[in-house]
Design an enzyme around this catalytic site. Sequence first.
Site, PDB file in Angstrom:
ATOM      1  N   SER A 139       0.864  -1.193   0.000  1.00  0.00           N
ATOM      2  CA  SER A 139       0.000   0.000   0.000  1.00  0.00           C
ATOM      3  C   SER A 139       0.897   1.239   0.000  1.00  0.00           C
ATOM      4  O   SER A 139       2.068   1.153   0.393  1.00  0.00           O
ATOM      5  CB  SER A 139      -0.846  -0.007   1.283  1.00  0.00           C
ATOM      6  OG  SER A 139      -1.433   1.256   1.502  1.00  0.00           O
ATOM      7  N   TYR A 152      -1.896  -1.469  10.645  1.00  0.00           N
ATOM      8  CA  TYR A 152      -2.099  -1.723   9.213  1.00  0.00           C
ATOM      9  C   TYR A 152      -0.905  -1.217   8.396  1.00  0.00           C
ATOM     10  O   TYR A 152      -0.329  -1.957   7.591  1.00  0.00           O
ATOM     11  CB  TYR A 152      -3.392  -1.050   8.726  1.00  0.00           C
ATOM     12  CG  TYR A 152      -3.569  -1.171   7.231  1.00  0.00           C
ATOM     13  CD1 TYR A 152      -3.920  -2.394   6.663  1.00  0.00           C
ATOM     14  CD2 TYR A 152      -3.344  -0.084   6.381  1.00  0.00           C
ATOM     15  CE1 TYR A 152      -4.040  -2.529   5.283  1.00  0.00           C
ATOM     16  CE2 TYR A 152      -3.476  -0.207   5.009  1.00  0.00           C
ATOM     17  CZ  TYR A 152      -3.824  -1.436   4.462  1.00  0.00           C
ATOM     18  OH  TYR A 152      -3.933  -1.571   3.103  1.00  0.00           O
TER      19      TYR A 152
HETATM   20  N1  LIG Z   1      -8.818  -0.506  -0.937  1.00  0.00           N
HETATM   21  C1  LIG Z   1      -7.737   0.235  -0.775  1.00  0.00           C
HETATM   22  O1  LIG Z   1      -7.798   1.470  -0.744  1.00  0.00           O
HETATM   23  C2  LIG Z   1      -6.390  -0.416  -0.635  1.00  0.00           C
HETATM   24  C3  LIG Z   1      -5.254   0.404  -0.727  1.00  0.00           C
HETATM   25  C4  LIG Z   1      -4.008  -0.175  -0.590  1.00  0.00           C
HETATM   26  C5  LIG Z   1      -3.886  -1.521  -0.373  1.00  0.00           C
HETATM   27  N2  LIG Z   1      -5.015  -2.301  -0.280  1.00  0.00           N
HETATM   28  C6  LIG Z   1      -4.829  -3.728  -0.021  1.00  0.00           C
HETATM   29  O2  LIG Z   1      -5.481  -4.452  -1.055  1.00  0.00           O
HETATM   30  C7  LIG Z   1      -5.785  -5.760  -0.584  1.00  0.00           C
HETATM   31  C8  LIG Z   1      -7.203  -6.129  -1.002  1.00  0.00           C
HETATM   32  O3  LIG Z   1      -8.110  -5.268  -0.327  1.00  0.00           O
HETATM   33  P1  LIG Z   1      -9.415  -4.675  -1.018  1.00  0.00           P
HETATM   34  O4  LIG Z   1      -9.251  -3.206  -1.048  1.00  0.00           O
HETATM   35  O5  LIG Z   1      -9.725  -5.402  -2.266  1.00  0.00           O
HETATM   36  O6  LIG Z   1     -10.482  -4.961   0.132  1.00  0.00           O
HETATM   37  P2  LIG Z   1     -11.713  -6.002   0.218  1.00  0.00           P
HETATM   38  O7  LIG Z   1     -12.662  -5.754  -0.883  1.00  0.00           O
HETATM   39  O8  LIG Z   1     -12.170  -5.870   1.623  1.00  0.00           O
HETATM   40  O9  LIG Z   1     -11.039  -7.423  -0.021  1.00  0.00           O
HETATM   41  C9  LIG Z   1     -10.352  -8.112   0.983  1.00  0.00           C
HETATM   42  C10 LIG Z   1     -10.248  -9.563   0.581  1.00  0.00           C
HETATM   43  O10 LIG Z   1      -9.514 -10.272   1.593  1.00  0.00           O
HETATM   44  C11 LIG Z   1     -10.261 -11.412   1.984  1.00  0.00           C
HETATM   45  N3  LIG Z   1     -10.042 -11.738   3.387  1.00  0.00           N
HETATM   46  C12 LIG Z   1     -10.277 -10.943   4.468  1.00  0.00           C
HETATM   47  N4  LIG Z   1     -10.030 -11.619   5.610  1.00  0.00           N
HETATM   48  C13 LIG Z   1      -9.653 -12.876   5.237  1.00  0.00           C
HETATM   49  C14 LIG Z   1      -9.286 -14.042   5.945  1.00  0.00           C
HETATM   50  N5  LIG Z   1      -9.254 -14.064   7.293  1.00  0.00           N
HETATM   51  N6  LIG Z   1      -8.962 -15.160   5.246  1.00  0.00           N
HETATM   52  C15 LIG Z   1      -8.999 -15.153   3.889  1.00  0.00           C
HETATM   53  N7  LIG Z   1      -9.328 -14.083   3.169  1.00  0.00           N
HETATM   54  C16 LIG Z   1      -9.659 -12.948   3.825  1.00  0.00           C
HETATM   55  C17 LIG Z   1     -11.717 -11.019   1.749  1.00  0.00           C
HETATM   56  O11 LIG Z   1     -12.527 -12.169   1.547  1.00  0.00           O
HETATM   57  P3  LIG Z   1     -13.483 -12.872   2.606  1.00  0.00           P
HETATM   58  O12 LIG Z   1     -14.084 -11.799   3.447  1.00  0.00           O
HETATM   59  O13 LIG Z   1     -14.430 -13.616   1.749  1.00  0.00           O
HETATM   60  O14 LIG Z   1     -12.577 -13.784   3.387  1.00  0.00           O
HETATM   61  C18 LIG Z   1     -11.611 -10.223   0.458  1.00  0.00           C
HETATM   62  O15 LIG Z   1     -11.629 -11.088  -0.642  1.00  0.00           O
HETATM   63  C19 LIG Z   1      -5.543  -5.732   0.926  1.00  0.00           C
HETATM   64  O16 LIG Z   1      -4.305  -6.354   1.210  1.00  0.00           O
HETATM   65  C20 LIG Z   1      -5.466  -4.252   1.245  1.00  0.00           C
HETATM   66  O17 LIG Z   1      -4.672  -4.007   2.376  1.00  0.00           O
HETATM   67  C21 LIG Z   1      -6.257  -1.773  -0.404  1.00  0.00           C
END
Ligand SMILES: NC(=O)c1ccc[n+]([C@@H]2O[C@H](COP(=O)([O-])OP(=O)(O)OC[C@H]3O[C@@H](n4cnc5c(N)ncnc54)[C@H](OP(=O)(O)O)[C@@H]3O)[C@@H](O)[C@H]2O)c1
Length: 262
Positions: A139, A152
Amino acid sequence: MATALITGASSGIGAAFANELAARKNNLVLVARSEEKLQHLAQKLQEEHKIKVHTLAKDLTITTAAVDIFNALIEQNITSIDTLINNAGLGDYGLFSESQRTKQLQMIQLNITALVDLTYQFLPQMIQQGRGNIINISSIAAFQGLPYMSVYAATKSFVLSFSEALWAENSKTGAKVLAVCPGPTNTQFYEKASFEKFSNEAESLRLDNPSEIAREALNALNSESSHIVTGRWDNKVISGISRFLPREIWSKVLEQEFRPKY
Ligand SMILES: NC(=O)c1ccc[n+]([C@@H]2O[C@H](COP(=O)([O-])OP(=O)(O)OC[C@H]3O[C@@H](n4cnc5c(N)ncnc54)[C@H](OP(=O)(O)O)[C@@H]3O)[C@@H](O)[C@H]2O)c1
């Protein structure tokens, strides 16, 4: 046909990677907890792209998860993974001293331990075959301490540092390692992290699109980069500021920007 394993594939950036890799004719292994969402996506991608998609409903905060996944794949005769996308992650917004201990520890388990262990399971095979890709989702929060998202941001610094080291260790093995650093992106991340700033609709319009992040990340595998900052130009500026401003000043600016309104 190459096979890609994507964690956190049930929504957001992970689902975008699944769509993009399917369009590039990869067979897929989709991992997350939400079995129904994974199966729904798997069916759609199989029909649209004529690829094979396996789903594994797993909670990656369980300490044996990575080994369980490795063994489950062998049972299903999937003997090699060409691309590993360590994407699953969660955040938490608020004062650390008032936060839930279990959520902080689960975050470390998911964002760090599961990512390290999955890399440990699949990297040796890639080295042996002389090819493979590992994309670790970090990130722009990785580049400095982030008040009110302290654990985080620290997990994402770990991901960036770990990936850069593996990138260098593997420069001659054929296994490519890339850290991807997105800025604020339009997914369910902020809602789940109880961070209202980007949860409302007006703000969400200013966020990056997960599909563009997946495309940018996969294209960057053709470069020599150890990491990329994806999305809007201001993500690149924000991620570079800590190199020019004294760290204390930048931390105080961020503290004011992110201070809870309650
Ligand atoms: N959105 C942003 O602004 C942003 C910015 C920088 C980095 N990121 C990073 O991008 C990545 C994806 O996030 P996103 O933004 O796409 O958010 P998201 O839509 O909340 O997706 C998170 C994913 O992780 C899975 N997950 C959560 N807890 C889990 C567990 N205990 N076991 C297995 N899977 C789990 C969720 O699936 P289930 O709930 O079905 O398990 C979901 O598929 C993360 O690493 C986040 O830190 C996001």
